[in-house]
Design a protein around this motif. Structure first.
Motif, PDB file in Angstrom:
ATOM      1  N   PHE A  38      -9.483  -2.585   5.413  1.00  0.00           N
ATOM      2  CA  PHE A  38      -8.345  -3.001   4.590  1.00  0.00           C
ATOM      3  C   PHE A  38      -8.574  -4.410   4.057  1.00  0.00           C
ATOM      4  O   PHE A  38      -8.876  -5.320   4.810  1.00  0.00           O
ATOM      5  N   ASP A  39      -8.459  -4.557   2.745  1.00  0.00           N
ATOM      6  CA  ASP A  39      -8.602  -5.871   2.118  1.00  0.00           C
ATOM      7  C   ASP A  39      -7.532  -6.001   1.031  1.00  0.00           C
ATOM      8  O   ASP A  39      -7.620  -5.365  -0.012  1.00  0.00           O
ATOM      9  N   PRO A  40      -6.495  -6.812   1.293  1.00  0.00           N
ATOM     10  CA  PRO A  40      -5.365  -6.860   0.346  1.00  0.00           C
ATOM     11  C   PRO A  40      -5.748  -7.394  -1.040  1.00  0.00           C
ATOM     12  O   PRO A  40      -5.017  -7.166  -2.002  1.00  0.00           O
ATOM     13  N   PHE A  41      -6.863  -8.093  -1.136  1.00  0.00           N
ATOM     14  CA  PHE A  41      -7.250  -8.658  -2.436  1.00  0.00           C
ATOM     15  C   PHE A  41      -7.937  -7.636  -3.333  1.00  0.00           C
ATOM     16  O   PHE A  41      -8.064  -7.842  -4.519  1.00  0.00           O
ATOM     17  N   MET A  42      -8.381  -6.540  -2.729  1.00  0.00           N
ATOM     18  CA  MET A  42      -9.072  -5.531  -3.549  1.00  0.00           C
ATOM     19  C   MET A  42      -8.093  -4.735  -4.393  1.00  0.00           C
ATOM     20  O   MET A  42      -6.935  -4.580  -4.030  1.00  0.00           O
ATOM     21  N   LYS A  43      -8.597  -4.218  -5.498  1.00  0.00           N
ATOM     22  CA  LYS A  43      -7.773  -3.308  -6.296  1.00  0.00           C
ATOM     23  C   LYS A  43      -7.493  -2.083  -5.426  1.00  0.00           C
ATOM     24  O   LYS A  43      -8.417  -1.479  -4.887  1.00  0.00           O
ATOM     25  N   GLN A  44      -6.221  -1.757  -5.260  1.00  0.00           N
ATOM     26  CA  GLN A  44      -5.858  -0.649  -4.380  1.00  0.00           C
ATOM     27  C   GLN A  44      -5.855   0.663  -5.161  1.00  0.00           C
ATOM     28  O   GLN A  44      -5.401   0.709  -6.305  1.00  0.00           O
ATOM     29  N   PRO A  45      -6.363   1.731  -4.543  1.00  0.00           N
ATOM     30  CA  PRO A  45      -6.382   3.019  -5.251  1.00  0.00           C
ATOM     31  C   PRO A  45      -4.977   3.532  -5.562  1.00  0.00           C
ATOM     32  O   PRO A  45      -3.986   3.094  -4.972  1.00  0.00           O
ATOM     33  N   LYS A  46      -4.939   4.450  -6.495  1.00  0.00           N
ATOM     34  CA  LYS A  46      -3.686   5.095  -6.878  1.00  0.00           C
ATOM     35  C   LYS A  46      -3.086   5.795  -5.667  1.00  0.00           C
ATOM     36  O   LYS A  46      -3.802   6.428  -4.901  1.00  0.00           O
ATOM     37  N   MET A  47      -1.758   5.690  -5.504  1.00  0.00           N
ATOM     38  CA  MET A  47      -1.131   6.353  -4.362  1.00  0.00           C
ATOM     39  C   MET A  47      -0.879   7.805  -4.714  1.00  0.00           C
ATOM     40  O   MET A  47      -0.510   8.111  -5.844  1.00  0.00           O
ATOM     41  N   SER A  48      -1.080   8.692  -3.746  1.00  0.00           N
ATOM     42  CA  SER A  48      -0.712  10.073  -4.033  1.00  0.00           C
ATOM     43  C   SER A  48       0.474  10.451  -3.148  1.00  0.00           C
ATOM     44  O   SER A  48       0.455  10.252  -1.941  1.00  0.00           O
ATOM     45  N   TYR A  49       1.521  10.942  -3.772  1.00  0.00           N
ATOM     46  CA  TYR A  49       2.736  11.303  -3.055  1.00  0.00           C
ATOM     47  C   TYR A  49       2.772  12.792  -2.771  1.00  0.00           C
ATOM     48  O   TYR A  49       3.375  13.233  -1.837  1.00  0.00           O
ATOM     49  N   LYS A  50       2.148  13.569  -3.638  1.00  0.00           N
ATOM     50  CA  LYS A  50       2.424  15.001  -3.592  1.00  0.00           C
ATOM     51  C   LYS A  50       1.241  15.854  -3.174  1.00  0.00           C
ATOM     52  O   LYS A  50       1.420  16.832  -2.473  1.00  0.00           O
ATOM     53  N   ASP A  51       0.032  15.482  -3.613  1.00  0.00           N
ATOM     54  CA  ASP A  51      -1.075  16.418  -3.383  1.00  0.00           C
ATOM     55  C   ASP A  51      -1.673  16.295  -1.986  1.00  0.00           C
ATOM     56  O   ASP A  51      -2.769  15.781  -1.800  1.00  0.00           O
ATOM     57  N   GLY A  52      -0.927  16.764  -1.002  1.00  0.00           N
ATOM     58  CA  GLY A  52      -1.467  16.911   0.336  1.00  0.00           C
ATOM     59  C   GLY A  52      -1.745  15.620   1.068  1.00  0.00           C
ATOM     60  O   GLY A  52      -1.131  14.598   0.802  1.00  0.00           O
ATOM     61  N   TYR A  53      -2.666  15.686   2.009  1.00  0.00           N
ATOM     62  CA  TYR A  53      -2.939  14.553   2.882  1.00  0.00           C
ATOM     63  C   TYR A  53      -3.799  13.509   2.177  1.00  0.00           C
ATOM     64  O   TYR A  53      -4.422  13.780   1.161  1.00  0.00           O
ATOM     65  N   GLN A  54      -3.845  12.311   2.768  1.00  0.00           N
ATOM     66  CA  GLN A  54      -4.644  11.220   2.208  1.00  0.00           C
ATOM     67  C   GLN A  54      -6.138  11.563   2.283  1.00  0.00           C
ATOM     68  O   GLN A  54      -6.612  12.110   3.266  1.00  0.00           O
ATOM     69  N   LYS A  55      -6.848  11.194   1.222  1.00  0.00           N
ATOM     70  CA  LYS A  55      -8.296  11.441   1.225  1.00  0.00           C
ATOM     71  C   LYS A  55      -9.026  10.301   1.893  1.00  0.00           C
ATOM     72  O   LYS A  55     -10.166  10.422   2.311  1.00  0.00           O
ATOM     73  N   ARG A  56      -8.349   9.139   1.941  1.00  0.00           N
ATOM     74  CA  ARG A  56      -8.983   8.008   2.623  1.00  0.00           C
ATOM     75  C   ARG A  56      -7.917   7.148   3.284  1.00  0.00           C
ATOM     76  O   ARG A  56      -6.779   7.071   2.808  1.00  0.00           O
ATOM     77  N   TYR A  57      -8.311   6.531   4.379  1.00  0.00           N
ATOM     78  CA  TYR A  57      -7.396   5.631   5.091  1.00  0.00           C
ATOM     79  C   TYR A  57      -8.029   4.259   5.147  1.00  0.00           C
ATOM     80  O   TYR A  57      -9.248   4.113   5.212  1.00  0.00           O
TER      81      TYR A  57
ATOM     82  N   TRP B 134       3.972  -4.146  -7.792  1.00  0.00           N
ATOM     83  CA  TRP B 134       3.266  -2.866  -7.773  1.00  0.00           C
ATOM     84  C   TRP B 134       2.092  -2.916  -6.792  1.00  0.00           C
ATOM     85  O   TRP B 134       1.852  -1.984  -6.023  1.00  0.00           O
ATOM     86  N   HIS B 135       1.381  -4.049  -6.800  1.00  0.00           N
ATOM     87  CA  HIS B 135       0.273  -4.231  -5.857  1.00  0.00           C
ATOM     88  C   HIS B 135       0.796  -4.234  -4.406  1.00  0.00           C
ATOM     89  O   HIS B 135       0.223  -3.591  -3.522  1.00  0.00           O
ATOM     90  N   LEU B 136       1.896  -4.940  -4.169  1.00  0.00           N
ATOM     91  CA  LEU B 136       2.484  -4.988  -2.821  1.00  0.00           C
ATOM     92  C   LEU B 136       2.960  -3.609  -2.365  1.00  0.00           C
ATOM     93  O   LEU B 136       2.889  -3.268  -1.187  1.00  0.00           O
ATOM     94  N   THR B 137       3.453  -2.813  -3.322  1.00  0.00           N
ATOM     95  CA  THR B 137       3.873  -1.451  -3.003  1.00  0.00           C
ATOM     96  C   THR B 137       2.687  -0.661  -2.454  1.00  0.00           C
ATOM     97  O   THR B 137       2.796   0.075  -1.476  1.00  0.00           O
ATOM     98  N   LYS B 138       1.521  -0.883  -3.092  1.00  0.00           N
ATOM     99  CA  LYS B 138       0.323  -0.187  -2.602  1.00  0.00           C
ATOM    100  C   LYS B 138      -0.130  -0.733  -1.251  1.00  0.00           C
ATOM    101  O   LYS B 138      -0.550   0.021  -0.376  1.00  0.00           O
ATOM    102  N   LEU B 139      -0.042  -2.051  -1.065  1.00  0.00           N
ATOM    103  CA  LEU B 139      -0.414  -2.620   0.240  1.00  0.00           C
ATOM    104  C   LEU B 139       0.483  -2.052   1.337  1.00  0.00           C
ATOM    105  O   LEU B 139       0.027  -1.728   2.429  1.00  0.00           O
ATOM    106  N   TYR B 140       1.776  -1.934   1.019  1.00  0.00           N
ATOM    107  CA  TYR B 140       2.727  -1.344   1.966  1.00  0.00           C
ATOM    108  C   TYR B 140       2.325   0.098   2.261  1.00  0.00           C
ATOM    109  O   TYR B 140       2.272   0.529   3.416  1.00  0.00           O
ATOM    110  N   TRP B 141       2.012   0.816   1.217  1.00  0.00           N
ATOM    111  CA  TRP B 141       1.654   2.240   1.330  1.00  0.00           C
ATOM    112  C   TRP B 141       0.425   2.443   2.228  1.00  0.00           C
ATOM    113  O   TRP B 141       0.417   3.281   3.116  1.00  0.00           O
TER     114      TRP B 141
END
Ligand code: HBI
Ligand code: FE
Length: 313
Positions: free
Chosen positions: A259-278, A211-218
């Motif tokens: 970008f820091d892979p060791f940090m807790k990654q924020p929840k991914m948003s798929y539907k509500d528009g554009y990313q709020k942070r990159y 799940w963490h890797l999924t977020k890193l990929y995202w």
């Protein structure tokens, strides 16, 4: 098996997931999301012809054997129109919004608005530039299977095209996203090294690490940006394949964080528009090196060494 043994086993942690030894063992049949039928909010939900077409293309992908050429598809005039519309619009933004690595490999593919690229032709170019391969797939794979594929330097790609009613939107990956978002980046060996690290880490990962890797990929491969002489440029496929998201990325509105892979990654948003942070990389070398450290923290070098010894790459 004795009852004592069985009950002892239930107290232990679940066994480690089966690690695929060959790419053929990576399951490309188990689909998530719109695998079986389209959801109500999919633009093609009420279009029986579209569903049939998407299913037929998915069926071809299921029949594909690793190592065989990817079958050529004849795209309909409507599908060509969708491809051409998206290419025409995005092409205007790439010189100013895409990272230099994307701009440098993009011309290799010689995209034309009136010809939908064939996956097999894309695969040939990747073979020569980065050594990566493409395997056609019928839809969204389970994250573990998709990430395991990356360890084999394989990108699982859809081959159907989004619904013609909304050329600028798709709730799932489609060929236009794969080709304009992912393929040119996958011709860059340094970027590929970064992606490979995520794949290698997934081999020994437990469910929460997947799940963490999924977020890193995202936050990298899908929505990453990279610093370039005081500016930020897109390398994530979700940004590069969306006219609106590209403009939003460069607007100065969204937050930017290192970008820091060791940090807790924020929840991914798929539907509500554009990313709020990159999340921002200083370079692909730097991103790959950070991911290498993360990989080493969850998957032992011995496991990877043993895995490499067993598979025939
Ligand atoms: N499957 N076909 C396909 N394409 C993706 O981009 C993809 C996927 N399955 C899972 C997934 N992406 C993400 O959730 C991450 O696990 C990588
Ligand atoms: Fe993608």
């Amino acid at each position: 098996r004795s009852r004592v043994g069985a009950s002892a086993a239930t107290l232990e942690a679940p066994p480690p997931p089966q690690i695929p030894r060959t790419l053929s063992e990576v399951d490309n049949g188990k689909l998530l999301g719109f695998g079986a039928d389209l959801a109500e909010d999919h633009p093609g939900f009420k279009d029986a012809g579209y569903k049939k077409r998407r299913q037929d293309i998915g069926h071809l992908a299921r029949g594909h054997e690793v190592g065989e050429p990817i079958p050529y598809l004849e795209y309909t005039p409507e599908e060509v129109r969708v491809w051409g519309t998206v290419l025409r619009e995005l092409r205007q933004l790439y010189p100013s919004h895409a990272c230099k690595e994307y701009l440098s490999t993009f011309p290799l593919f010689d995209f034309k608005e009136d010809i939908v690229p064939q996956l097999e032709d894309m695969a040939k170019i990747l073979r020569q530039t980065s050594g990566w391969q493409i395997r056609p797939v019928a839809g969204l794979l389970h994250p573990r299977d998709f990430l395991n594929g990356l360890a084999f330097k394989c990108f699982h790609s859809t081959q159907y095209i989004r619904h013609p009613s909304r050329p600028n939107y798709t709730p799932e990956p489609d060929l236009v996203h794969e080709i304009l978002g992912h393929v040119p980046m996958l011709a860059n060996p340094v970027f590929c090294d970064l992606v490979h690290q995520i794949g290698l880490a997934s081999l020994g990962a437990n469910e929460s690490q997947i799940w963490h890797l999924t977020k890193l990929y995202w936050y990298t491969v899908e929505f990453g940006v990279v610093r370039e002489a005081g500016d930020i440029k897109a390398f994530g496929a979700g940004v590069l394949s969306s006219f609106g998201e590209l403009k939003h990325m460069a607007s100065g509105t969204p937050a930017l964080e290192p970008f820091d892979p060791f940090m807790k990654q924020p929840k991914m948003s798929y539907k509500d528009g554009y990313q709020k942070r990159y999340f921002v990389l200083d370079s692909f070398e730097d991103g790959a090196s950070k991911l290498r450290d993360y990989c080493a923290s969850i998957t032992s070098p011995e496991l990877i060494k043993e895995w490499r010894a067993h598979q025939s790459l």
